[in-house]
Scaffold this motif. Structure first.
Motif, mmCIF file in Angstrom:
data_model
loop_
_atom_site.group_PDB
_atom_site.id
_atom_site.type_symbol
_atom_site.label_atom_id
_atom_site.label_comp_id
_atom_site.label_asym_id
_atom_site.label_seq_id
_atom_site.Cartn_x
_atom_site.Cartn_y
_atom_site.Cartn_z
ATOM 1 N N UNK A 1 0.814 -1.219 0.000
ATOM 2 C CA UNK A 1 0.000 0.000 0.000
ATOM 3 C C UNK A 1 0.845 1.267 0.000
ATOM 4 N N UNK A 2 2.084 1.179 0.465
ATOM 5 C CA UNK A 2 2.965 2.355 0.490
ATOM 6 C C UNK A 2 4.169 2.199 -0.436
ATOM 7 N N UNK A 3 4.229 1.117 -1.185
ATOM 8 C CA UNK A 3 5.368 0.826 -2.039
ATOM 9 C C UNK A 3 5.503 1.849 -3.156
ATOM 10 N N UNK A 4 6.716 2.339 -3.319
ATOM 11 C CA UNK A 4 7.045 3.235 -4.432
ATOM 12 C C UNK A 4 8.096 2.527 -5.279
ATOM 13 N N UNK A 5 7.762 2.188 -6.512
ATOM 14 C CA UNK A 5 8.717 1.468 -7.359
ATOM 15 C C UNK A 5 10.005 2.257 -7.568
ATOM 16 N N UNK A 6 11.104 1.535 -7.628
ATOM 17 C CA UNK A 6 12.387 2.150 -7.957
ATOM 18 C C UNK A 6 12.347 2.613 -9.403
ATOM 19 N N UNK A 7 13.323 3.381 -9.785
ATOM 20 C CA UNK A 7 13.348 3.900 -11.154
ATOM 21 C C UNK A 7 13.884 2.879 -12.155
ATOM 22 N N UNK A 8 14.230 1.699 -11.676
ATOM 23 C CA UNK A 8 14.761 0.665 -12.566
ATOM 24 C C UNK A 8 13.720 0.237 -13.592
ATOM 25 N N UNK A 9 14.222 -0.319 -14.681
ATOM 26 C CA UNK A 9 13.357 -0.842 -15.735
ATOM 27 C C UNK A 9 13.436 -2.364 -15.698
ATOM 28 N N UNK A 10 12.305 -3.028 -15.911
ATOM 29 C CA UNK A 10 12.252 -4.485 -15.824
ATOM 30 C C UNK A 10 11.648 -5.075 -17.083
ATOM 31 N N UNK A 11 12.133 -6.280 -17.415
ATOM 32 C CA UNK A 11 11.560 -7.035 -18.520
ATOM 33 C C UNK A 11 10.291 -7.770 -18.080
ATOM 34 N N UNK A 12 10.278 -8.216 -16.830
ATOM 35 C CA UNK A 12 9.120 -8.893 -16.248
ATOM 36 C C UNK A 12 8.857 -8.309 -14.871
ATOM 37 N N UNK A 13 7.602 -8.051 -14.569
ATOM 38 C CA UNK A 13 7.179 -7.697 -13.219
ATOM 39 C C UNK A 13 6.152 -8.744 -12.833
ATOM 40 N N UNK A 14 6.452 -9.482 -11.774
ATOM 41 C CA UNK A 14 5.626 -10.615 -11.378
ATOM 42 C C UNK A 14 5.067 -10.363 -9.986
ATOM 43 N N UNK A 15 3.787 -10.662 -9.835
ATOM 44 C CA UNK A 15 3.128 -10.523 -8.537
ATOM 45 C C UNK A 15 2.143 -11.681 -8.408
ATOM 46 N N UNK A 16 2.568 -12.734 -7.741
ATOM 47 C CA UNK A 16 1.737 -13.935 -7.621
ATOM 48 C C UNK A 16 1.027 -13.972 -6.277
ATOM 49 N N UNK A 17 -0.283 -14.061 -6.311
ATOM 50 C CA UNK A 17 -1.054 -14.300 -5.108
ATOM 51 C C UNK A 17 -1.049 -13.194 -4.089
ATOM 52 N N UNK A 18 -0.991 -11.937 -4.512
ATOM 53 C CA UNK A 18 -0.938 -10.858 -3.528
ATOM 54 C C UNK A 18 -1.963 -9.759 -3.757
ATOM 55 N N UNK A 19 -2.303 -9.489 -4.995
ATOM 56 C CA UNK A 19 -3.163 -8.326 -5.268
ATOM 57 C C UNK A 19 -4.529 -8.442 -4.603
#
Length: 142
Positions: free
Chosen positions: A109-127
């Motif tokens: 809820x407070x996460x701010x993504x880093x400025x890095x670039x990613x080929x894959x962003x994965x989020x399993x079983x959390x949303x």
């Protein structure tokens, strides 16, 4: 995550053996994850070779380590500090330390993504555990 649920998760991690060894069923877990990606998602794991991956809400990092075994360089985000504390030792036990970058411990809820670039962003079983999944998804695909 609600305070009651968060407290339940923390209590669980405090009672689980704090051993940081590789799970004994690791080959089976890895084979199942590979089958999920290749057969069910139609995403060949060879595409992870050399990729930059962000694993959001990664738990204790088992799936994160699998992406590293497939050749990815991974960063991780996890809201439970006890779970996050197991990630680096797991990678060390698997000889994957050089494939793990940042491990950010923060609530989604407070996460701010880093400025890095990613080929894959994965989020399993959390949303489904957060109040505003669309907000988290927007942050992941920025």
């Amino acid at each position: 995550m609600s305070n009651a649920r968060n407290n339940e998760v923390i209590a669980h991690y405090k009672t689980v053996n704090p051993s940081l060894r590789v799970p004994p069923d690791w080959p089976l877990l890895a084979a199942r994850q590979r089958a999920l990606y290749e057969a069910r998602l139609n995403l060949p794991v060879r595409l992870f070779e050399g990729a930059n991956v962000l694993d959001v809400a990664c738990g204790t990092g088992e799936f994160t380590a699998m992406y590293a075994q497939w050749g990815a360089h991974v960063d991780a985000v996890e809201g439970n500090e006890l779970a996050a504390a197991r990630i680096r030792p797991l990678f060390a036990a698997l000889g994957l330390e050089n494939r793990l970058g940042a491990v950010q411990v923060t609530e989604l809820s407070t996460w701010a993504p880093a400025s890095a670039s990613y080929d894959f962003v994965i989020c399993q079983g959390a949303l489904h555990h957060v109040a505003d999944p669309a907000d988290i998804f927007r942050r992941m695909v920025r």
